[in-house]
Design an enzyme around this catalytic site. Structure first.
Site: not given
Ligand code: PAF
Length: 291
Positions: A37, A151, A186
């Site tokens: 992030h 992602k 992640m």
């Protein structure tokens, strides 16, 4: 960093930047922030004067049997991380602020293509919840640019389609997948992976990359490549949800003569559902395209 819990407060604060002709970048999140992030926020900062991040765990995008209750809510540590990042404004509304008329009667944004396949087949209604909240957030922040992680490739493709269909004036920029040192993408949901499973979960990524290698070496038997990848995942005791080679923009099943392909996969561990993907080009610039 300034924190706003109301739409009116955030709008008023952003007004001065808009009047000064400054560019506003936006990164929507559901919190439990990790380095991935923070990389999105960093990326938004490179092309904008001001960066807004939102934290809102959106009930509308969770199915009845999903992890809404246990989804990690870590507001204080998220704020600490944001203060050390390039974020100028944090928007953190509660559910009443976002859905004042209740979830059931909330107007929805429906994107009929791309949403009932892949992750949408396993998570019915999920993407309707995403498109609804993302369109609301874009209307609230009115950013020049919004950054979404690659992602969640299907989410990015659906949001791009929604922007195009509804003529929403914002630049959608993809950001590369941020990975742990062993290659695991992640995700806030990685915390559901058990210690025993952890060394093996990278099989998802390696299976997708193996497909990419085979295709780049000339193999065009897509259905057989998908099947071998699923078998490889299941040989590691995980349940494959899907492995699929798709046309990058439309997410339609790839044909042998398509030149822009995205290979997407999802698998279940005991407590988590993990997703990953990569894109390749087969034209004159043939190669991996993990932007
Ligand atoms: O990717 C996410 O974290 C969420 O789906 C988003 C885009 C913030 C919408 O709730």
């Amino acid at each position: 960093m300034h924190i706003f819990h109301t739409i009116s407060g955030l709008r008023e604060a952003l007004q001065q930047h808009r009047k000064a002709g400054q560019r506003i970048g936006f990164v929507p999140t559901m919190g439990n922030l990790h380095d991935g992030h923070l990389a999105l926020i960093h990326q938004a900062r490179t092309t904008n004067d001001v960066v807004v991040c939102s934290i809102f765990v959106n009930a509308l995008q969770f199915g009845l049997n999903e992890d809404w209750d246990k989804y990690p809510r870590t507001f204080d540590t998220d704020c600490e991380k944001l203060r050390g990042s390039a974020c100028d404004y944090l928007f953190n509304p509660d559910e009443i602020e976002m859905y004042p008329n209740g979830l059931d009667t909330q107007s929805r944004v429906v994107c009929p293509t791309m949403t009932d396949i892949l992750c949408g087949a396993t998570r019915p209604g999920h993407f309707e919840g995403v498109t609804t909240v993302v369109s609301k957030l874009l209307n609230i922040v009115q950013p020049d640019e919004a950054v979404f992680g690659l992602k969640d490739y299907q989410q990015l493709a659906v949001v791009r389609r929604m922007i195009e269909d509804l003529c929403i004036s914002v630049l959608i920029t993809p950001a590369p997948i941020f990975r742990e040192t062993d290659g695991l993408a992640m995700s806030s949901r990685n915390r559901y992976i058990t210690e025993d499973e952890r060394p093996n979960v990278t099989v998802l990524k390696t299976s997708l990359y193996e497909i990419a290698d085979e295709i780049l070496s000339g193999d065009r038997n897509f259905r057989r490549l998908e099947q071998s990848a699923r078998e490889r995942i299941e040989a590691h005791d995980f349940r494959a949800d899907y492995v699929s080679i798709r046309q990058s923009k439309t997410l339609e099943i790839a044909a042998v003569d398509d030149t822009e392909l995205t290979i997407l996969g999802a698998m279940f561990t005991h407590g988590a559902r993990l997703i990953d993907n990569l894109s390749i080009r087969l034209d004159n610039n043939a190669g991996l395209k993990e932007i």
